[in-house]
Design a protein around this motif. Sequence first.
Motif, PDB file in Angstrom:
ATOM      1  N   SER A  17       0.822  -1.197   0.000  1.00 16.34           N
ATOM      2  CA  SER A  17       0.000   0.000   0.000  1.00 16.34           C
ATOM      3  C   SER A  17       0.865   1.259   0.000  1.00 16.34           C
ATOM      4  O   SER A  17       0.982   1.928  -1.013  1.00 16.34           O
ATOM      5  CB  SER A  17      -0.951   0.013   1.203  1.00 16.34           C
ATOM      6  OG  SER A  17      -1.751   1.167   1.186  1.00 16.34           O
ATOM      7  N   HIS A  18       1.485   1.617   1.154  1.00 18.71           N
ATOM      8  CA  HIS A  18       2.237   2.870   1.215  1.00 18.71           C
ATOM      9  C   HIS A  18       3.128   2.917   2.450  1.00 18.71           C
ATOM     10  O   HIS A  18       3.043   2.073   3.324  1.00 18.71           O
ATOM     11  CB  HIS A  18       1.288   4.070   1.221  1.00 18.71           C
ATOM     12  CG  HIS A  18       0.423   4.120   2.440  1.00 18.71           C
ATOM     13  ND1 HIS A  18      -0.833   3.556   2.482  1.00 18.71           N
ATOM     14  CD2 HIS A  18       0.612   4.665   3.664  1.00 18.71           C
ATOM     15  CE1 HIS A  18      -1.369   3.738   3.676  1.00 18.71           C
ATOM     16  NE2 HIS A  18      -0.501   4.418   4.417  1.00 18.71           N
ATOM     17  N   VAL A  19       3.950   3.946   2.483  1.00 15.64           N
ATOM     18  CA  VAL A  19       4.742   4.295   3.662  1.00 15.64           C
ATOM     19  C   VAL A  19       4.286   5.674   4.095  1.00 15.64           C
ATOM     20  O   VAL A  19       4.169   6.585   3.259  1.00 15.64           O
ATOM     21  CB  VAL A  19       6.260   4.333   3.344  1.00 15.64           C
ATOM     22  CG1 VAL A  19       7.047   4.895   4.507  1.00 15.64           C
ATOM     23  CG2 VAL A  19       6.766   2.953   2.970  1.00 15.64           C
ATOM     24  N   GLY A  72       4.371   4.856  -9.806  1.00 18.29           N
ATOM     25  CA  GLY A  72       4.024   3.474 -10.144  1.00 18.29           C
ATOM     26  C   GLY A  72       3.104   2.903  -9.074  1.00 18.29           C
ATOM     27  O   GLY A  72       2.069   3.495  -8.760  1.00 18.29           O
ATOM     28  N   ASP A  73       3.499   1.779  -8.500  1.00 15.23           N
ATOM     29  CA  ASP A  73       2.712   1.135  -7.448  1.00 15.23           C
ATOM     30  C   ASP A  73       3.134   1.559  -6.050  1.00 15.23           C
ATOM     31  O   ASP A  73       2.645   1.012  -5.066  1.00 15.23           O
ATOM     32  CB  ASP A  73       2.837  -0.393  -7.561  1.00 15.23           C
ATOM     33  CG  ASP A  73       2.162  -0.931  -8.812  1.00 15.23           C
ATOM     34  OD1 ASP A  73       1.228  -0.267  -9.318  1.00 15.23           O
ATOM     35  OD2 ASP A  73       2.559  -2.012  -9.286  1.00 15.23           O
ATOM     36  N   VAL A  74       4.053   2.502  -5.946  1.00 17.67           N
ATOM     37  CA  VAL A  74       4.576   2.934  -4.646  1.00 17.67           C
ATOM     38  C   VAL A  74       3.915   4.252  -4.245  1.00 17.67           C
ATOM     39  O   VAL A  74       3.855   5.191  -5.046  1.00 17.67           O
ATOM     40  CB  VAL A  74       6.111   3.119  -4.707  1.00 17.67           C
ATOM     41  CG1 VAL A  74       6.650   3.650  -3.399  1.00 17.67           C
ATOM     42  CG2 VAL A  74       6.789   1.806  -5.070  1.00 17.67           C
ATOM     43  N   TYR A  75       3.435   4.300  -3.009  1.00 20.85           N
ATOM     44  CA  TYR A  75       2.834   5.516  -2.468  1.00 20.85           C
ATOM     45  C   TYR A  75       3.595   5.975  -1.231  1.00 20.85           C
ATOM     46  O   TYR A  75       4.032   5.154  -0.423  1.00 20.85           O
ATOM     47  CB  TYR A  75       1.384   5.274  -2.031  1.00 20.85           C
ATOM     48  CG  TYR A  75       0.397   5.160  -3.147  1.00 20.85           C
ATOM     49  CD1 TYR A  75      -0.317   6.275  -3.584  1.00 20.85           C
ATOM     50  CD2 TYR A  75       0.158   3.939  -3.751  1.00 20.85           C
ATOM     51  CE1 TYR A  75      -1.255   6.165  -4.605  1.00 20.85           C
ATOM     52  CE2 TYR A  75      -0.779   3.820  -4.768  1.00 20.85           C
ATOM     53  CZ  TYR A  75      -1.478   4.933  -5.188  1.00 20.85           C
ATOM     54  OH  TYR A  75      -2.403   4.823  -6.192  1.00 20.85           O
ATOM     55  N   LEU A  76       3.709   7.278  -1.083  1.00 22.56           N
ATOM     56  CA  LEU A  76       4.166   7.895   0.152  1.00 22.56           C
ATOM     57  C   LEU A  76       3.007   8.726   0.684  1.00 22.56           C
ATOM     58  O   LEU A  76       2.367   9.464  -0.074  1.00 22.56           O
ATOM     59  CB  LEU A  76       5.380   8.797  -0.078  1.00 22.56           C
ATOM     60  CG  LEU A  76       6.643   8.134  -0.604  1.00 22.56           C
ATOM     61  CD1 LEU A  76       7.721   9.189  -0.844  1.00 22.56           C
ATOM     62  CD2 LEU A  76       7.139   7.070   0.361  1.00 22.56           C
ATOM     63  N   GLU A  77       2.753   8.615   1.980  1.00 24.59           N
ATOM     64  CA  GLU A  77       1.688   9.363   2.638  1.00 24.59           C
ATOM     65  C   GLU A  77       2.360  10.373   3.554  1.00 24.59           C
ATOM     66  O   GLU A  77       3.074   9.996   4.487  1.00 24.59           O
ATOM     67  CB  GLU A  77       0.819   8.389   3.426  1.00 24.59           C
ATOM     68  CG  GLU A  77      -0.364   8.995   4.099  1.00 24.59           C
ATOM     69  CD  GLU A  77      -1.157   7.955   4.882  1.00 24.59           C
ATOM     70  OE1 GLU A  77      -2.316   8.238   5.184  1.00 24.59           O
ATOM     71  OE2 GLU A  77      -0.613   6.877   5.209  1.00 24.59           O
ATOM     72  N   ARG A 100      14.506   1.795   8.989  1.00 26.79           N
ATOM     73  CA  ARG A 100      15.925   2.043   8.738  1.00 26.79           C
ATOM     74  C   ARG A 100      16.104   3.023   7.582  1.00 26.79           C
ATOM     75  O   ARG A 100      16.840   3.989   7.688  1.00 26.79           O
ATOM     76  CB  ARG A 100      16.656   0.734   8.465  1.00 26.79           C
ATOM     77  CG  ARG A 100      18.150   0.880   8.488  1.00 26.79           C
ATOM     78  CD  ARG A 100      18.808  -0.483   8.473  1.00 26.79           C
ATOM     79  NE  ARG A 100      20.231  -0.376   8.647  1.00 26.79           N
ATOM     80  CZ  ARG A 100      20.894  -0.835   9.690  1.00 26.79           C
ATOM     81  NH1 ARG A 100      20.252  -1.422  10.675  1.00 26.79           N
ATOM     82  NH2 ARG A 100      22.192  -0.715   9.755  1.00 26.79           N
ATOM     83  N   HIS A 101      15.473   2.754   6.448  1.00 28.62           N
ATOM     84  CA  HIS A 101      15.545   3.668   5.309  1.00 28.62           C
ATOM     85  C   HIS A 101      14.509   3.291   4.253  1.00 28.62           C
ATOM     86  O   HIS A 101      13.986   2.195   4.261  1.00 28.62           O
ATOM     87  CB  HIS A 101      16.946   3.680   4.676  1.00 28.62           C
ATOM     88  CG  HIS A 101      17.458   2.338   4.250  1.00 28.62           C
ATOM     89  ND1 HIS A 101      18.458   1.685   4.923  1.00 28.62           N
ATOM     90  CD2 HIS A 101      17.107   1.520   3.229  1.00 28.62           C
ATOM     91  CE1 HIS A 101      18.704   0.526   4.329  1.00 28.62           C
ATOM     92  NE2 HIS A 101      17.898   0.404   3.305  1.00 28.62           N
ATOM     93  N   LEU A 102      14.228   4.226   3.355  1.00 32.06           N
ATOM     94  CA  LEU A 102      13.496   3.960   2.124  1.00 32.06           C
ATOM     95  C   LEU A 102      14.534   3.620   1.071  1.00 32.06           C
ATOM     96  O   LEU A 102      15.684   4.072   1.172  1.00 32.06           O
ATOM     97  CB  LEU A 102      12.723   5.200   1.667  1.00 32.06           C
ATOM     98  CG  LEU A 102      11.648   5.751   2.587  1.00 32.06           C
ATOM     99  CD1 LEU A 102      11.072   7.045   2.003  1.00 32.06           C
ATOM    100  CD2 LEU A 102      10.551   4.733   2.789  1.00 32.06           C
ATOM    101  N   ALA A 103      14.164   2.872   0.047  1.00 33.57           N
ATOM    102  CA  ALA A 103      15.146   2.510  -0.978  1.00 33.57           C
ATOM    103  C   ALA A 103      14.550   2.591  -2.371  1.00 33.57           C
ATOM    104  O   ALA A 103      13.389   2.216  -2.579  1.00 33.57           O
ATOM    105  CB  ALA A 103      15.689   1.110  -0.714  1.00 33.57           C
ATOM    106  N   PHE A 104      15.354   3.076  -3.302  1.00 33.32           N
ATOM    107  CA  PHE A 104      14.956   3.218  -4.695  1.00 33.32           C
ATOM    108  C   PHE A 104      16.066   2.688  -5.588  1.00 33.32           C
ATOM    109  O   PHE A 104      17.238   2.699  -5.205  1.00 33.32           O
ATOM    110  CB  PHE A 104      14.698   4.690  -5.041  1.00 33.32           C
ATOM    111  CG  PHE A 104      13.549   5.277  -4.282  1.00 33.32           C
ATOM    112  CD1 PHE A 104      12.267   5.211  -4.793  1.00 33.32           C
ATOM    113  CD2 PHE A 104      13.747   5.887  -3.054  1.00 33.32           C
ATOM    114  CE1 PHE A 104      11.196   5.747  -4.091  1.00 33.32           C
ATOM    115  CE2 PHE A 104      12.684   6.419  -2.343  1.00 33.32           C
ATOM    116  CZ  PHE A 104      11.408   6.355  -2.864  1.00 33.32           C
TER     117      PHE A 104
END
Length: 144
Positions: free
Chosen positions: A7-9, A48-53, A77-81
């Motif tokens: 869903s999201h972070v 894309g399919d990634v959401y940030l709230e 710990r971290h977000l990653a791309f």
Amino acid sequence: MAPMVWSHVGLNCADQKTTEDFYTRYFGFTRARVVDLGDAQIIFLRQGDVYLELFAAGTEQAAPALHDGPAAPGRMRHLAFQTDSVDAFLATLGEAGEVTLGPLDFDDFICGWRTVWVRDPDGVIVEVSQGFEDEHGQHDKDGV
């Protein structure tokens, strides 16, 4: 039961606009929705399919995260791309994000794997990698 779907972070932001600008400019997110709560709002960004709230939060920061992020249990710990070029990403980023670790090469594990960690406007560590690949056959062995 249907399988779970990502869903999201949710991120707490000292300044939602600054955080939104950072992720839209350097990570390709776009505004997907704004939920108006009267005296506050929640901003959803999508790539894309990634959401940030994005949530409005106080300006008091937690202890600053270092290197690749906090190692304490119960903390992200971290977000990653992934990117095609860590160097091109860093050139685009310029002074907009503090490098906390790297860039580091992980050729001993995967040829061409390279990673850098940067701090976003709210102190969240963001990992940006190029060249990471799943271990051949690992996806099938884990039943995922």
